[in-house]
Scaffold this active site. Sequence first.
Site, PDB file in Angstrom:
ATOM      1  N   GLY A  52     118.431  40.133  38.322  1.00  0.00           N
ATOM      2  CA  GLY A  52     118.629  38.960  39.032  1.00  0.00           C
ATOM      3  C   GLY A  52     118.059  39.143  40.373  1.00  0.00           C
ATOM      4  O   GLY A  52     118.434  38.789  41.322  1.00  0.00           O
ATOM      5  N   LEU A  54     115.249  38.020  41.913  1.00  0.00           N
ATOM      6  CA  LEU A  54     114.655  37.089  42.617  1.00  0.00           C
ATOM      7  C   LEU A  54     115.476  36.268  43.552  1.00  0.00           C
ATOM      8  O   LEU A  54     115.115  35.016  43.932  1.00  0.00           O
ATOM      9  CB  LEU A  54     113.627  36.093  41.963  1.00  0.00           C
ATOM     10  N   GLY A  55     116.712  36.589  43.576  1.00  0.00           N
ATOM     11  CA  GLY A  55     117.666  35.993  44.365  1.00  0.00           C
ATOM     12  C   GLY A  55     117.524  36.153  45.822  1.00  0.00           C
ATOM     13  O   GLY A  55     116.474  36.747  46.409  1.00  0.00           O
ATOM     14  N   ASP A  96     116.900  38.457  30.671  1.00  0.00           N
ATOM     15  CA  ASP A  96     118.067  37.954  30.609  1.00  0.00           C
ATOM     16  C   ASP A  96     119.162  38.756  30.484  1.00  0.00           C
ATOM     17  O   ASP A  96     119.070  39.496  29.247  1.00  0.00           O
ATOM     18  CB  ASP A  96     117.668  36.648  29.513  1.00  0.00           C
ATOM     19  N   ILE A  97     120.074  38.872  31.317  1.00  0.00           N
ATOM     20  CA  ILE A  97     121.133  39.877  31.130  1.00  0.00           C
ATOM     21  C   ILE A  97     122.124  39.516  30.015  1.00  0.00           C
ATOM     22  O   ILE A  97     123.057  40.309  29.548  1.00  0.00           O
ATOM     23  CB  ILE A  97     121.818  40.034  32.273  1.00  0.00           C
ATOM     24  N   TYR A 185     134.019  32.744  40.030  1.00  0.00           N
ATOM     25  CA  TYR A 185     133.175  34.084  40.569  1.00  0.00           C
ATOM     26  C   TYR A 185     133.978  35.033  41.304  1.00  0.00           C
ATOM     27  O   TYR A 185     133.749  36.237  40.799  1.00  0.00           O
ATOM     28  CB  TYR A 185     132.551  33.191  41.927  1.00  0.00           C
TER      29      TYR A 185
HETATM   30  N1  LIG Z   1     124.450  36.617  49.049  1.00  0.00           N
HETATM   31  C1  LIG Z   1     125.654  36.922  49.325  1.00  0.00           C
HETATM   32  O1  LIG Z   1     126.032  36.259  50.523  1.00  0.00           O
HETATM   33  C2  LIG Z   1     126.388  37.726  48.504  1.00  0.00           C
HETATM   34  C3  LIG Z   1     126.014  38.308  47.448  1.00  0.00           C
HETATM   35  N2  LIG Z   1     126.803  39.280  46.744  1.00  0.00           N
HETATM   36  C4  LIG Z   1     126.587  39.451  45.253  1.00  0.00           C
HETATM   37  O2  LIG Z   1     125.373  40.303  45.380  1.00  0.00           O
HETATM   38  C5  LIG Z   1     124.346  39.676  44.121  1.00  0.00           C
HETATM   39  C6  LIG Z   1     123.112  39.216  44.627  1.00  0.00           C
HETATM   40  O3  LIG Z   1     123.377  38.133  45.352  1.00  0.00           O
HETATM   41  P1  LIG Z   1     122.182  37.044  45.669  1.00  0.00           P
HETATM   42  O4  LIG Z   1     120.643  37.412  45.636  1.00  0.00           O
HETATM   43  O5  LIG Z   1     122.637  36.247  47.220  1.00  0.00           O
HETATM   44  O6  LIG Z   1     122.462  35.987  44.499  1.00  0.00           O
HETATM   45  P2  LIG Z   1     121.369  34.636  43.991  1.00  0.00           P
HETATM   46  O7  LIG Z   1     122.299  33.708  43.392  1.00  0.00           O
HETATM   47  O8  LIG Z   1     120.419  34.418  45.035  1.00  0.00           O
HETATM   48  O9  LIG Z   1     120.347  35.364  42.914  1.00  0.00           O
HETATM   49  C7  LIG Z   1     121.100  35.681  41.632  1.00  0.00           C
HETATM   50  C8  LIG Z   1     119.864  35.761  40.508  1.00  0.00           C
HETATM   51  O10 LIG Z   1     120.547  36.046  39.353  1.00  0.00           O
HETATM   52  C9  LIG Z   1     119.550  35.270  38.450  1.00  0.00           C
HETATM   53  N3  LIG Z   1     120.263  35.141  36.933  1.00  0.00           N
HETATM   54  C10 LIG Z   1     120.882  34.086  36.704  1.00  0.00           C
HETATM   55  N4  LIG Z   1     121.363  34.230  35.211  1.00  0.00           N
HETATM   56  C11 LIG Z   1     120.605  35.187  35.012  1.00  0.00           C
HETATM   57  C12 LIG Z   1     120.301  35.705  33.708  1.00  0.00           C
HETATM   58  N5  LIG Z   1     121.171  35.006  32.626  1.00  0.00           N
HETATM   59  N6  LIG Z   1     119.633  36.914  33.424  1.00  0.00           N
HETATM   60  C13 LIG Z   1     119.199  37.454  34.498  1.00  0.00           C
HETATM   61  N7  LIG Z   1     119.411  37.096  35.705  1.00  0.00           N
HETATM   62  C14 LIG Z   1     119.982  35.664  35.791  1.00  0.00           C
HETATM   63  C15 LIG Z   1     119.182  34.147  39.069  1.00  0.00           C
HETATM   64  O11 LIG Z   1     118.039  33.537  38.571  1.00  0.00           O
HETATM   65  C16 LIG Z   1     119.145  34.553  40.543  1.00  0.00           C
HETATM   66  O12 LIG Z   1     117.636  34.992  41.022  1.00  0.00           O
HETATM   67  C17 LIG Z   1     125.227  39.011  43.351  1.00  0.00           C
HETATM   68  O13 LIG Z   1     125.912  39.829  42.376  1.00  0.00           O
HETATM   69  C18 LIG Z   1     126.373  38.380  44.328  1.00  0.00           C
HETATM   70  O14 LIG Z   1     127.508  38.195  43.989  1.00  0.00           O
HETATM   71  C19 LIG Z   1     128.110  39.508  47.013  1.00  0.00           C
HETATM   72  C20 LIG Z   1     128.385  39.009  48.165  1.00  0.00           C
HETATM   73  C21 LIG Z   1     128.002  38.280  48.964  1.00  0.00           C
HETATM   74  C1  LIG Z   2     130.239  35.790  50.166  1.00  0.00           C
HETATM   75  C2  LIG Z   2     129.567  35.507  48.712  1.00  0.00           C
HETATM   76  O1  LIG Z   2     129.897  36.298  47.908  1.00  0.00           O
HETATM   77  C3  LIG Z   2     128.693  34.273  48.467  1.00  0.00           C
HETATM   78  N1  LIG Z   2     127.771  34.342  49.709  1.00  0.00           N
HETATM   79  C4  LIG Z   2     129.173  33.087  48.226  1.00  0.00           C
HETATM   80  O2  LIG Z   2     129.546  32.411  49.414  1.00  0.00           O
HETATM   81  O3  LIG Z   2     129.615  32.708  47.034  1.00  0.00           O
END
Ligand SMILES: NC(=O)C1=CN([C@@H]2O[C@H](COP(=O)(O)OP(=O)(O)OC[C@H]3O[C@@H](n4cnc5c(N)ncnc54)[C@H](O)[C@@H]3O)[C@@H](O)[C@H]2O)C=CC1
Ligand SMILES: CC(=O)[C@H](N)C(=O)O
Length: 362
Positions: A52, A54-55, A96-97, A185
């Site tokens: 994941g 590219l998030g 793909d996970i 979530y």
């Molecule tokens: N951004 C935040 O504020 C916070 C993030 N987190 C955790 O940190 C981690 C990363 O967060 P972000 O980068 O913000 O998330 P994001 O939503 O920006 O990125 C998640 C990525 O997962 C990918 N994804 C979706 N389905 C998939 C699949 N089947 N196989 C492979 N990849 C897949 C998406 O394409 C996306 O690029 C997450 O686990 C999130 O729960 C935790 C708390 C806060």
């Molecule tokens: C705090 C998180 O895990 C995330 N930014 C969300 O709002 O879902």
Amino acid sequence: MYQVIQTGVSRCGVSRPRLTCNDSTFHPVLNLAEHLKISQHDDNNPRILITGGLGQLGLGLASELRQKYGKNNVILSDIIKPNKEIVDNGPYIYADILDFKNLQELIVNHRIDWMIHFSALLSAIGESNVPLAMRVNIEGMHNVMELAKQYKLKLFVPSTIGAFGPTSPRNPTPDLTIQRPQTIYGVSKVHAELMGEYYHHRFGLDFRCLRFPGIISAGTEPGGGTTDYACQIFHDALTTGHHVCFLREDSRLPMMYIDDCLRSVMEILEVPAEKLKLRTYNIHAMSFTPAEIYAAVKKVIPSLTIEYKPDSRQGIADTWPMVFDDSGARKDWGWNHEIDIDELVKIMLTYLAPKYGKTLPF
Ligand SMILES: NC(=O)C1=CN([C@@H]2O[C@H](COP(=O)(O)OP(=O)(O)OC[C@H]3O[C@@H](n4cnc5c(N)ncnc54)[C@H](O)[C@@H]3O)[C@@H](O)[C@H]2O)C=CC1
Ligand SMILES: CC(=O)[C@H](N)C(=O)O
């Protein structure tokens, strides 16, 4: 030879097509050029796979990890088609996970030692597609954890303030307390915490987990969460001059600037195991309401206006912690945040102003 199939979701939760190949001589993992590039690993550093990637968080973390462990030792993966810059910056592969065999192949062929498991559907997007969130956040996490066990990988999985619920103490919220979240979530993240800790005690898996606050960044977009307004307000301040906030003015939530978040991951990966009294820690930096961040941005851009139009995300925010107690992380492995709210405002506006052709008073 190629066909288009639907798979997974993009960061905005929309199904996106991908090309698949039914020519048995074509191998997506062992495509020669890619294989040669990726298998030129640097020295004896750990080889790290980010799912994941590219998030919002993955690109920044890859950059930090590559500086420390070598460019070719850090493999970014996602189901999203990367742009040229991403590919130029280091190894990137499709993963793909939900595809256990493909993940297994990647781990074996690239001799992976550590996995950073970022793939997830965040809180708001998760509520809009619960079955998909269950697959990605629970089934996908099972795949990752089982493979980490089988191949004895170090595994980092982030959790969140969203792993708590209305019956948890909210100000402050300690590491160990009631966790009855009311989003898919949150439920999936509590499950990940418990599974990781179970695999650690039962099978010796080196599982490490940090509960992040809402993460604020300028270079990457948030992926569909309840804390996203705290990124959007900076863009609005520099463009329309007006922010429509989807939370009430008094909704207090823990927040963190991305640099602190990425540093916390770099640090927890390196903490000697004997220092870890827990395998899941809260980390904290700041805590503010929409009214407070508005006032802080307005100090720099006095013309900014705001209106509050709470939507379904308000119901989620109302059940989440207001302030995180991260004394365990500070005591056990020396966690310390560096960026507070005033510094955050300065950094975000300085980063974004050139993008929108604006000059700032500092
Ligand atoms: N951004 C935040 O504020 C916070 C993030 N987190 C955790 O940190 C981690 C990363 O967060 P972000 O980068 O913000 O998330 P994001 O939503 O920006 O990125 C998640 C990525 O997962 C990918 N994804 C979706 N389905 C998939 C699949 N089947 N196989 C492979 N990849 C897949 C998406 O394409 C996306 O690029 C997450 O686990 C999130 O729960 C935790 C708390 C806060
Ligand atoms: C705090 C998180 O895990 C995330 N930014 C969300 O709002 O879902």
